[in-house]
Design a protein around this motif. Structure first.
Motif, PDB file in Angstrom:
ATOM      1  N   PRO A  60      11.349 -54.399 -53.457  1.00  0.00           N
ATOM      2  CA  PRO A  60      12.394 -54.530 -54.474  1.00  0.00           C
ATOM      3  C   PRO A  60      13.314 -55.716 -54.211  1.00  0.00           C
ATOM      4  N   VAL A  61      13.779 -56.308 -55.320  1.00  0.00           N
ATOM      5  CA  VAL A  61      14.668 -57.464 -55.253  1.00  0.00           C
ATOM      6  C   VAL A  61      15.817 -57.249 -56.226  1.00  0.00           C
ATOM      7  N   SER A  62      17.017 -57.593 -55.785  1.00  0.00           N
ATOM      8  CA  SER A  62      18.201 -57.538 -56.638  1.00  0.00           C
ATOM      9  C   SER A  62      18.742 -58.950 -56.802  1.00  0.00           C
ATOM     10  N   VAL A  99       5.011 -60.127 -55.182  1.00  0.00           N
ATOM     11  CA  VAL A  99       5.320 -58.855 -54.522  1.00  0.00           C
ATOM     12  C   VAL A  99       6.768 -58.417 -54.759  1.00  0.00           C
ATOM     13  N   PHE A 100       7.588 -59.304 -55.290  1.00  0.00           N
ATOM     14  CA  PHE A 100       8.992 -58.972 -55.530  1.00  0.00           C
ATOM     15  C   PHE A 100       9.102 -58.129 -56.800  1.00  0.00           C
ATOM     16  N   ARG A 101       8.899 -56.825 -56.652  1.00  0.00           N
ATOM     17  CA  ARG A 101       8.991 -55.872 -57.753  1.00  0.00           C
ATOM     18  C   ARG A 101       9.522 -54.568 -57.209  1.00  0.00           C
ATOM     19  N   PRO A 102      10.314 -53.833 -57.903  1.00  0.00           N
ATOM     20  CA  PRO A 102      10.980 -54.162 -59.156  1.00  0.00           C
ATOM     21  C   PRO A 102      12.128 -55.143 -58.931  1.00  0.00           C
ATOM     22  N   GLY A 122      14.472 -56.386 -50.403  1.00  0.00           N
ATOM     23  CA  GLY A 122      14.317 -55.166 -49.622  1.00  0.00           C
ATOM     24  C   GLY A 122      15.490 -54.228 -49.766  1.00  0.00           C
ATOM     25  N   ILE A 123      15.990 -54.056 -50.972  1.00  0.00           N
ATOM     26  CA  ILE A 123      17.151 -53.201 -51.199  1.00  0.00           C
ATOM     27  C   ILE A 123      16.804 -51.733 -51.045  1.00  0.00           C
TER      28      ILE A 123
END
Length: 123
Positions: A60-62, A99-102, A122-123
């Motif tokens: 995950p990415v924010s 790979v940056f999902r969601p 990596g949240i």
């Protein structure tokens, strides 16, 4: 040290990188793409330092867009403006940026009126 989360601060994207910008020819636009990839790469390397982050599978990415002004922007335009930065970030981390999902996108107003993008992986 092995990190489970990485925070990267990117400068506000160049106006030429926003999807609705009038870019002209590809040759005129290409230097902005290359500069954005380099910025993303070196910002990720700086944030990582001597540490490591293990990314396997979807991560995950924010994205927090701290805007320099009150101009209304839509989420897909903001995401598109840092596409090349994220390519460089993925390269620095040794992964494909798919790979940056969601991806979670939010915005706020930068009190210093300079603008930046805060990327948390990596949240």
């Amino acid at each position: 040290m092995n990190l489970d989360r990485l925070t990267i601060i990117l400068p506000w994207p160049d106006p030429m990188l926003f999807p609705n910008a009038r870019r002209g020819s590809f040759r005129k636009f290409q230097p902005f793409i290359e500069a954005a990839r380099d910025i993303g790469y070196y910002a990720a390397k700086e944030a990582l330092g001597r540490n490591e982050i293990q990314i396997s599978g979807r991560t995950p990415v924010s994205l927090l867009f701290a805007m320099p002004h009150k101009r209304n922007r839509d989420w897909d335009g903001m995401a598109g403006s840092i596409k090349h930065h994220m390519d460089g970030t993925g390269k620095a981390l040794g992964v494909d940026d798919k790979v940056f999902r969601p991806v979670v996108i939010d915005d706020c107003l930068d009190a210093q009126k300079q603008g930046f993008v805060k990327v948390e992986i990596g949240i």
